[in-house]
Each structure stands twice: as structure tokens, then as C-alpha cells.
Design a protein around this motif. Structure first.
Motif, PDB file in Angstrom:
ATOM      1  N   VAL A  54      -2.687  22.631   3.627  1.00  0.00           N
ATOM      2  CA  VAL A  54      -3.314  21.778   2.731  1.00  0.00           C
ATOM      3  C   VAL A  54      -2.421  20.641   2.347  1.00  0.00           C
ATOM      4  CG1 VAL A  54      -3.493  21.664   0.249  1.00  0.00           C
ATOM      5  CG2 VAL A  54      -3.898  23.793   1.108  1.00  0.00           C
ATOM      6  N   LEU A  55      -0.933  20.813   2.833  1.00  0.00           N
ATOM      7  CA  LEU A  55      -0.101  19.598   2.761  1.00  0.00           C
ATOM      8  C   LEU A  55      -0.213  18.814   3.935  1.00  0.00           C
ATOM      9  CD1 LEU A  55       3.128  20.989   1.050  1.00  0.00           C
ATOM     10  CD2 LEU A  55       1.097  19.951   0.039  1.00  0.00           C
ATOM     11  N   TRP A  56      -0.813  18.986   4.994  1.00  0.00           N
ATOM     12  CA  TRP A  56      -1.125  18.212   6.133  1.00  0.00           C
ATOM     13  C   TRP A  56      -2.280  17.696   6.178  1.00  0.00           C
ATOM     14  CZ3 TRP A  56       3.047  17.260   8.963  1.00  0.00           C
ATOM     15  CH2 TRP A  56       3.907  18.024   9.055  1.00  0.00           C
ATOM     16  N   TYR A  57      -3.118  17.717   5.043  1.00  0.00           N
ATOM     17  CA  TYR A  57      -4.421  16.854   4.778  1.00  0.00           C
ATOM     18  C   TYR A  57      -4.183  15.570   5.089  1.00  0.00           C
ATOM     19  CZ  TYR A  57      -8.313  14.812   2.193  1.00  0.00           C
ATOM     20  OH  TYR A  57      -9.233  14.202   1.684  1.00  0.00           O
ATOM     21  N   SER A  58      -3.446  14.886   4.430  1.00  0.00           N
ATOM     22  CA  SER A  58      -3.074  13.247   4.116  1.00  0.00           C
ATOM     23  C   SER A  58      -2.561  12.784   5.480  1.00  0.00           C
ATOM     24  CB  SER A  58      -2.326  12.977   2.957  1.00  0.00           C
ATOM     25  OG  SER A  58      -2.884  13.083   2.025  1.00  0.00           O
ATOM     26  N   PHE A  59      -1.746  13.796   5.960  1.00  0.00           N
ATOM     27  CA  PHE A  59      -0.909  13.243   7.622  1.00  0.00           C
ATOM     28  C   PHE A  59      -2.226  13.149   8.655  1.00  0.00           C
ATOM     29  CE2 PHE A  59       0.967  14.043  11.368  1.00  0.00           C
ATOM     30  CZ  PHE A  59       2.132  13.339  11.185  1.00  0.00           C
ATOM     31  N   ASP A  60      -2.892  14.124   8.475  1.00  0.00           N
ATOM     32  CA  ASP A  60      -4.137  14.031   9.402  1.00  0.00           C
ATOM     33  C   ASP A  60      -4.986  12.942   9.349  1.00  0.00           C
ATOM     34  OD1 ASP A  60      -3.059  16.281  10.544  1.00  0.00           O
ATOM     35  OD2 ASP A  60      -4.556  17.770   9.564  1.00  0.00           O
ATOM     36  N   ASP A  61      -5.348  12.350   8.039  1.00  0.00           N
ATOM     37  CA  ASP A  61      -5.979  11.305   7.843  1.00  0.00           C
ATOM     38  C   ASP A  61      -5.139   9.930   8.323  1.00  0.00           C
ATOM     39  OD1 ASP A  61      -7.890  12.457   6.635  1.00  0.00           O
ATOM     40  OD2 ASP A  61      -7.548  11.936   4.656  1.00  0.00           O
ATOM     41  N   GLU A  62      -3.897   9.958   8.330  1.00  0.00           N
ATOM     42  CA  GLU A  62      -3.180   8.967   8.907  1.00  0.00           C
ATOM     43  C   GLU A  62      -3.351   8.778  10.577  1.00  0.00           C
ATOM     44  OE1 GLU A  62       1.597   7.930   9.780  1.00  0.00           O
ATOM     45  OE2 GLU A  62       1.116   8.681   7.789  1.00  0.00           O
ATOM     46  N   VAL A  63      -3.581  10.038  11.052  1.00  0.00           N
ATOM     47  CA  VAL A  63      -3.616   9.828  12.534  1.00  0.00           C
ATOM     48  C   VAL A  63      -5.060   9.177  12.926  1.00  0.00           C
ATOM     49  CG1 VAL A  63      -3.822  11.300  14.466  1.00  0.00           C
ATOM     50  CG2 VAL A  63      -2.358  11.955  12.946  1.00  0.00           C
ATOM     51  N   THR A  64      -6.050   9.727  11.937  1.00  0.00           N
ATOM     52  CA  THR A  64      -7.289   8.935  12.254  1.00  0.00           C
ATOM     53  C   THR A  64      -7.149   7.417  11.736  1.00  0.00           C
ATOM     54  OG1 THR A  64      -8.316  10.838  11.335  1.00  0.00           O
ATOM     55  CG2 THR A  64      -9.595   8.848  11.154  1.00  0.00           C
ATOM     56  N   ALA A  65      -6.425   6.920  10.790  1.00  0.00           N
ATOM     57  CA  ALA A  65      -6.269   5.727  10.662  1.00  0.00           C
ATOM     58  C   ALA A  65      -5.420   4.704  11.791  1.00  0.00           C
ATOM     59  CB  ALA A  65      -5.486   5.324   9.162  1.00  0.00           C
ATOM     60  N   LEU A  66      -4.428   5.458  12.318  1.00  0.00           N
ATOM     61  CA  LEU A  66      -3.748   4.964  13.394  1.00  0.00           C
ATOM     62  C   LEU A  66      -4.695   4.668  14.505  1.00  0.00           C
ATOM     63  CD1 LEU A  66      -0.588   7.130  13.698  1.00  0.00           C
ATOM     64  CD2 LEU A  66      -0.718   4.501  12.944  1.00  0.00           C
ATOM     65  N   ARG A  67      -5.564   5.609  14.841  1.00  0.00           N
ATOM     66  CA  ARG A  67      -6.488   5.570  15.909  1.00  0.00           C
ATOM     67  C   ARG A  67      -7.475   4.289  16.055  1.00  0.00           C
ATOM     68  NH1 ARG A  67      -6.564   9.020  19.685  1.00  0.00           N
ATOM     69  NH2 ARG A  67      -5.451  11.196  19.557  1.00  0.00           N
ATOM     70  N   ALA A  68      -8.015   4.140  14.464  1.00  0.00           N
ATOM     71  CA  ALA A  68      -8.858   3.060  14.306  1.00  0.00           C
ATOM     72  C   ALA A  68      -8.403   1.711  14.311  1.00  0.00           C
ATOM     73  CB  ALA A  68      -9.454   3.451  12.910  1.00  0.00           C
ATOM     74  N   ALA A  69      -7.146   1.762  13.721  1.00  0.00           N
ATOM     75  CA  ALA A  69      -6.259   0.566  13.740  1.00  0.00           C
ATOM     76  C   ALA A  69      -5.872   0.184  15.184  1.00  0.00           C
ATOM     77  CB  ALA A  69      -5.122   0.397  12.966  1.00  0.00           C
ATOM     78  N   PHE A  70      -5.387   0.930  16.024  1.00  0.00           N
ATOM     79  CA  PHE A  70      -5.110   0.716  17.476  1.00  0.00           C
ATOM     80  C   PHE A  70      -6.445   0.089  18.315  1.00  0.00           C
ATOM     81  CE2 PHE A  70      -1.507   3.543  17.514  1.00  0.00           C
ATOM     82  CZ  PHE A  70      -0.557   2.900  17.428  1.00  0.00           C
ATOM     83  N   ALA A  71      -7.420   0.638  17.936  1.00  0.00           N
ATOM     84  CA  ALA A  71      -8.841   0.313  18.385  1.00  0.00           C
ATOM     85  C   ALA A  71      -9.143  -1.422  18.188  1.00  0.00           C
ATOM     86  CB  ALA A  71     -10.052   0.872  18.042  1.00  0.00           C
ATOM     87  N   THR A  72      -8.417  -1.943  17.145  1.00  0.00           N
ATOM     88  CA  THR A  72      -8.779  -3.431  16.885  1.00  0.00           C
ATOM     89  C   THR A  72      -7.549  -4.116  17.190  1.00  0.00           C
ATOM     90  OG1 THR A  72      -7.682  -3.081  14.427  1.00  0.00           O
ATOM     91  CG2 THR A  72      -9.987  -2.547  14.768  1.00  0.00           C
TER      92      THR A  72
END
Length: 205
Positions: A60-78
């Protein structure tokens, strides 16, 4: 009494709701003392339904952290091609950790739980590996190398280490915004930990 839909089915919930409930219970009565059934009951769902959202209470406590990983990937793509690799890594990681003032207390609770509870620390590996890979794969693209080549892996791992040092320092001192610590640590990594000269740019806030 649990609120119900018109057809008598239990109300729905979200991962975010479960996260907030779990953090409250972990803080009030301890992680080990809190059961999945207690979290589920507080959310108005069954224990079986809880497992449709998370594989266990630690996740449960890693839910937001995993969202950060998704955000990192999206940002690196730009990232623009002209932006230096480590400058881009620094900027993207710092921007992914900009929190609203009203969210800082919650962030500190989550990070302190992860740092202090052995059962939570033990689950960190998979999540940290995903964060590290997001950075390493960006480096691999820039360098024209496979993601499992030495330098891309080194970029991912050293960036994670610098970021974790910043998180720990912020958690211990809390005398400035988290992004100040991250920017300072990643700026040092970017210059190879050389002593900055008088004309160097100060950390962005």
C-alpha cells in the motif's frame, strides 16, 4: 453502517483511499499490529476485495512511489536532445518530487514508515529497481547502449543512491523543501562531486 449502492452492493473504493487509511492505522497502532482486515474494514470493503488492489499491506505504501516511476518515464520521453544527460536526469527527478505544501506531512509519514519498519524496508528492492531502471534506460537511449550496459546501469544506480541520500537528509532535518535536497545531491553527482566554483548555480527551489 457501510454505505451501499442502490442494488445493495458495498460501495467502491480506490487505491488512494486505501493508502490514506493504511497510513493512518500504521501510524496509530503500528505496522505489525495492523491487519489487512482492519484496513479493509475501515474502507468498507472485504479483505478479499483488498487483495484486488494490493498484494499485501506493505504494498500500500509503495503505491505513490510506483506512480513516480511512471512519471519519470513520461518526463524522460520528452527531454530535448540538446539537454545534457545528467542535467536532464537532475531536472526530471527534482520535478517529479515537487509536492504541495499540504501534502508534505503525508509524505514524511510515508517515508518514515518505510525507513523505520523492517517489513516495509524489505519490500523496497523491487520498487527501487524500477525507479533505477527508468533512469538507466534514459541514459542508455542517450548513450546508444543497451540498458544493461555498464554505464547506463551506473547512471541509474548512482542517481538512486544520491536521491535516497537526499530523502534521508530531508527526513532527518526538514529545514528546507525536499527538492532543495534533491537538487543539491544531484547537482553534486552531475559535476562528479567536484567542489563547485564561485560561479556555480545554486540549487533551484
Amino acid at each position: 453502517m457501510t454505505a451501499q449502492h442502490p442494488r445493495g452492493r458495498p460501495r467502491g473504493t480506490t487505491k488512494r483511499e486505501l493508502e490514506l487509511i493504511a497510513m493512518r492505522l500504521f501510524s496509530e497502532q503500528g505496522f505489525d499490529e495492523t491487519t489487512v482486515e482492519q484496513i479493509a474494514a475501515a474502507a468498507g470493503i472485504s479483505g478479499r476485495t483488498f487483495f484486488r488492489y494490493f498484494s499485501g499491506k506493505a504494498e500500500v505504501l509503495w503505491y505513490s512511489f510506483d506512480d513516480e516511476v511512471t512519471a519519470l518515464r513520461a518526463a524522460f520521453a520528452t527531454v530535448p536532445e540538446a539537454e545534457p544527460m545528467m542535467s536532464a536526469v537532475r531536472r526530471v527527478v527534482v520535478n517529479a518530487n515537487r509536492y504541495r505544501a499540504e501534502d508534505v506531512a503525508e509524505l514524511r509519514v510515508r517515508m518514515k514508515l518505510v525507513a523505520d519498519v523492517p517489513a516495509l524496508t524489505a519490500t523496497a528492492g523491487t520498487h527501487y529497481d524500477a525507479w533505477e531502471r527508468a533512469v538507466g534506460e534514459f541514459a542508455a537511449t542517450r548513450l546508444g547502449e543497451p540498458a544493461d550496459a555498464l554505464v547506463p546501469m551506473a547512471v541509474g544506480r548512482t542517481t538512486l543512491a544520491a536521491a535516497r541520500a537526499a530523502f534521508d537528509a530531508w527526513l532527518a532535518r526538514a529545514d528546507a523543501d525536499l527538492t532543495v535536497y534533491l537538487d543539491h545531491a544531484l547537482a553534486a553527482l552531475e559535476r562528479g562531486f567536484a567542489v563547485p566554483d564561485a560561479n556555480s548555480v545554486t540549487p533551484t527551489r
